[in-house]
Design a protein around this motif. Structure first.
Motif, PDB file in Angstrom:
ATOM      1  N   HIS A  77      -7.051 -17.937  13.866  1.00 29.43           N
ATOM      2  CA  HIS A  77      -6.314 -16.685  13.680  1.00 29.43           C
ATOM      3  C   HIS A  77      -6.535 -15.732  14.863  1.00 29.43           C
ATOM      4  O   HIS A  77      -5.594 -15.072  15.319  1.00 29.43           O
ATOM      5  CB  HIS A  77      -6.755 -16.035  12.367  1.00 29.43           C
ATOM      6  CG  HIS A  77      -6.581 -16.924  11.185  1.00 29.43           C
ATOM      7  ND1 HIS A  77      -5.346 -17.298  10.714  1.00 29.43           N
ATOM      8  CD2 HIS A  77      -7.495 -17.560  10.409  1.00 29.43           C
ATOM      9  CE1 HIS A  77      -5.500 -18.104   9.683  1.00 29.43           C
ATOM     10  NE2 HIS A  77      -6.789 -18.287   9.478  1.00 29.43           N
ATOM     11  N   THR A  78      -7.774 -15.687  15.353  1.00 26.61           N
ATOM     12  CA  THR A  78      -8.032 -14.874  16.543  1.00 26.61           C
ATOM     13  C   THR A  78      -7.313 -15.449  17.744  1.00 26.61           C
ATOM     14  O   THR A  78      -6.755 -14.711  18.573  1.00 26.61           O
ATOM     15  CB  THR A  78      -9.544 -14.789  16.825  1.00 26.61           C
ATOM     16  OG1 THR A  78     -10.210 -14.287  15.665  1.00 26.61           O
ATOM     17  CG2 THR A  78      -9.831 -13.879  18.009  1.00 26.61           C
ATOM     18  N   LEU A  79      -7.299 -16.779  17.851  1.00 24.81           N
ATOM     19  CA  LEU A  79      -6.595 -17.433  18.957  1.00 24.81           C
ATOM     20  C   LEU A  79      -5.107 -17.084  18.924  1.00 24.81           C
ATOM     21  O   LEU A  79      -4.494 -16.827  19.969  1.00 24.81           O
ATOM     22  CB  LEU A  79      -6.791 -18.945  18.883  1.00 24.81           C
ATOM     23  CG  LEU A  79      -6.084 -19.776  19.950  1.00 24.81           C
ATOM     24  CD1 LEU A  79      -6.533 -19.373  21.362  1.00 24.81           C
ATOM     25  CD2 LEU A  79      -6.313 -21.262  19.718  1.00 24.81           C
ATOM     26  N   THR A  80      -4.540 -17.077  17.724  1.00 21.60           N
ATOM     27  CA  THR A  80      -3.132 -16.699  17.584  1.00 21.60           C
ATOM     28  C   THR A  80      -2.898 -15.278  18.075  1.00 21.60           C
ATOM     29  O   THR A  80      -1.941 -15.004  18.808  1.00 21.60           O
ATOM     30  CB  THR A  80      -2.687 -16.817  16.116  1.00 21.60           C
ATOM     31  OG1 THR A  80      -2.846 -18.170  15.676  1.00 21.60           O
ATOM     32  CG2 THR A  80      -1.230 -16.405  15.958  1.00 21.60           C
ATOM     33  N   THR A  81      -3.781 -14.350  17.688  1.00 27.96           N
ATOM     34  CA  THR A  81      -3.651 -12.959  18.108  1.00 27.96           C
ATOM     35  C   THR A  81      -3.788 -12.825  19.619  1.00 27.96           C
ATOM     36  O   THR A  81      -3.015 -12.095  20.271  1.00 27.96           O
ATOM     37  CB  THR A  81      -4.721 -12.090  17.413  1.00 27.96           C
ATOM     38  OG1 THR A  81      -4.571 -12.206  15.992  1.00 27.96           O
ATOM     39  CG2 THR A  81      -4.584 -10.635  17.820  1.00 27.96           C
ATOM     40  N   VAL A  82      -4.762 -13.523  20.189  1.00 26.51           N
ATOM     41  CA  VAL A  82      -4.956 -13.496  21.639  1.00 26.51           C
ATOM     42  C   VAL A  82      -3.708 -14.000  22.353  1.00 26.51           C
ATOM     43  O   VAL A  82      -3.212 -13.373  23.299  1.00 26.51           O
ATOM     44  CB  VAL A  82      -6.187 -14.342  22.035  1.00 26.51           C
ATOM     45  CG1 VAL A  82      -6.243 -14.544  23.553  1.00 26.51           C
ATOM     46  CG2 VAL A  82      -7.474 -13.697  21.545  1.00 26.51           C
ATOM     47  N   ILE A  88     -17.248 -10.634  25.742  1.00 24.82           N
ATOM     48  CA  ILE A  88     -17.883 -11.957  25.706  1.00 24.82           C
ATOM     49  C   ILE A  88     -17.084 -12.926  24.841  1.00 24.82           C
ATOM     50  O   ILE A  88     -16.857 -14.080  25.215  1.00 24.82           O
ATOM     51  CB  ILE A  88     -19.330 -11.832  25.187  1.00 24.82           C
ATOM     52  CG1 ILE A  88     -20.177 -11.025  26.178  1.00 24.82           C
ATOM     53  CG2 ILE A  88     -19.949 -13.205  24.961  1.00 24.82           C
ATOM     54  CD1 ILE A  88     -21.584 -10.743  25.690  1.00 24.82           C
ATOM     55  N   SER A  89     -16.641 -12.443  23.675  1.00 22.71           N
ATOM     56  CA  SER A  89     -15.820 -13.288  22.804  1.00 22.71           C
ATOM     57  C   SER A  89     -14.493 -13.627  23.464  1.00 22.71           C
ATOM     58  O   SER A  89     -14.026 -14.763  23.412  1.00 22.71           O
ATOM     59  CB  SER A  89     -15.568 -12.588  21.462  1.00 22.71           C
ATOM     60  OG  SER A  89     -16.763 -12.421  20.751  1.00 22.71           O
ATOM     61  N   MET A  90     -13.883 -12.633  24.098  1.00 25.51           N
ATOM     62  CA  MET A  90     -12.599 -12.868  24.751  1.00 25.51           C
ATOM     63  C   MET A  90     -12.721 -13.912  25.840  1.00 25.51           C
ATOM     64  O   MET A  90     -11.804 -14.735  26.030  1.00 25.51           O
ATOM     65  CB  MET A  90     -12.065 -11.554  25.318  1.00 25.51           C
ATOM     66  CG  MET A  90     -10.742 -11.699  26.065  1.00 25.51           C
ATOM     67  SD  MET A  90      -9.427 -12.407  25.024  1.00 25.51           S
ATOM     68  CE  MET A  90      -9.136 -11.025  23.911  1.00 25.51           C
TER      69      MET A  90
END
Length: 235
Positions: A159-164, A190-192
């Motif tokens: 889900h985060t990958l989709t948002t990115v 760091i997460s990004m």
């Protein structure tokens, strides 16, 4: 809205499957049960369209429950979600009308495919009195024809990958730094960096040193492909 009951003796599995169910459009978790006996009682109290049923439960097992539902003529669809992977259990479930059989542990994509196919078929059958073979095949064979998704590496949330990725797409090809995109998405730098490294390794991004008019040069990313490029990784 398809009303669903989850039947599993493990409360954590019920919670986990309920979370997955809420991610699929058109489904409502109407009831949960931790035994076959409890599920039979709830089926008298609630209007249920689909049961997500485990096999291994104390007392009456899932297959016995399924056969009893058929004997008493209970008009509810059943989808098996169980760790039982022996051919006899699978044959019995299918013989007594299970609409699908999902083996634990499973990926969300498998459950999503099964539920989506079920939702679409039931919707069409409610709207049309008759179906031709091509229409029927498009639903019955839909889960078989869906492309297999490649697993994401540890630490990459879909889900985060989709948002990115959607945020990158919204930049219309403009270059961006790790910090700039982290601020737009709302996660740490760091997460990004993990997500950008993932995309770069798959040739979806390119990293270049950008020389500005003032200050030191900085490394910035630029998108190389359009949004469908991630379809083999996302739901």
């Amino acid at each position: 809205m398809v009303k669903v009951m989850i039947v599993d003796d493990d409360p954590m599995v019920v919670k986990f499957n309920g979370h997955y169910l809420n991610m699929v459009e058109g489904f409502e978790l109407a009831a949960t049960a931790h035994s076959a006996a409890e599920s039979l009682r709830l089926l008298e109290e609630y209007e249920i369209d689909l049961v997500l049923l485990d096999i291994f439960m104390p007392g009456m097992g899932g297959l016995d429950l399924l056969t009893q539902l058929r004997r008493i003529g209970k008009g509810v669809d059943v989808m098996i979600v169980s760790a039982a992977c022996d051919s006899q259990s699978i044959k019995t479930a299918l013989r007594f009308g299970a609409v699908d059989y999902i083996i634990k542990p499973f990926e969300f994509e498998r459950l999503n495919a099964a539920l989506s196919a079920y939702r679409e078929l039931t919707a069409v059958m409610e709207e049309q009195a008759q179906l031709n073979q091509n229409e029927l095949d498009s639903f019955l064979l839909s889960t078989k024809n869906r492309p297999v998704r490649e697993p994401l590496p540890k630490g990459i949330d879909p889900h985060t990958l989709t948002t990115v990725w959607e945020t990158i797409q919204s930049l219309d090809g403009n270059a961006f730094s790790t910090e700039e995109l982290a601020q737009l998405v709302g996660i740490s730098r760091i997460s990004m960096r993990k997500y950008l490294d993932f995309l770069k390794q798959r040739d979806l991004l390119i990293l270049r040193l950008i020389y500005g008019t003032v200050g030191r040069p900085v490394y910035k990313y630029r998108c190389l492909q359009s949004s469908p490029a991630l379809k083999r990784f996302l739901f």
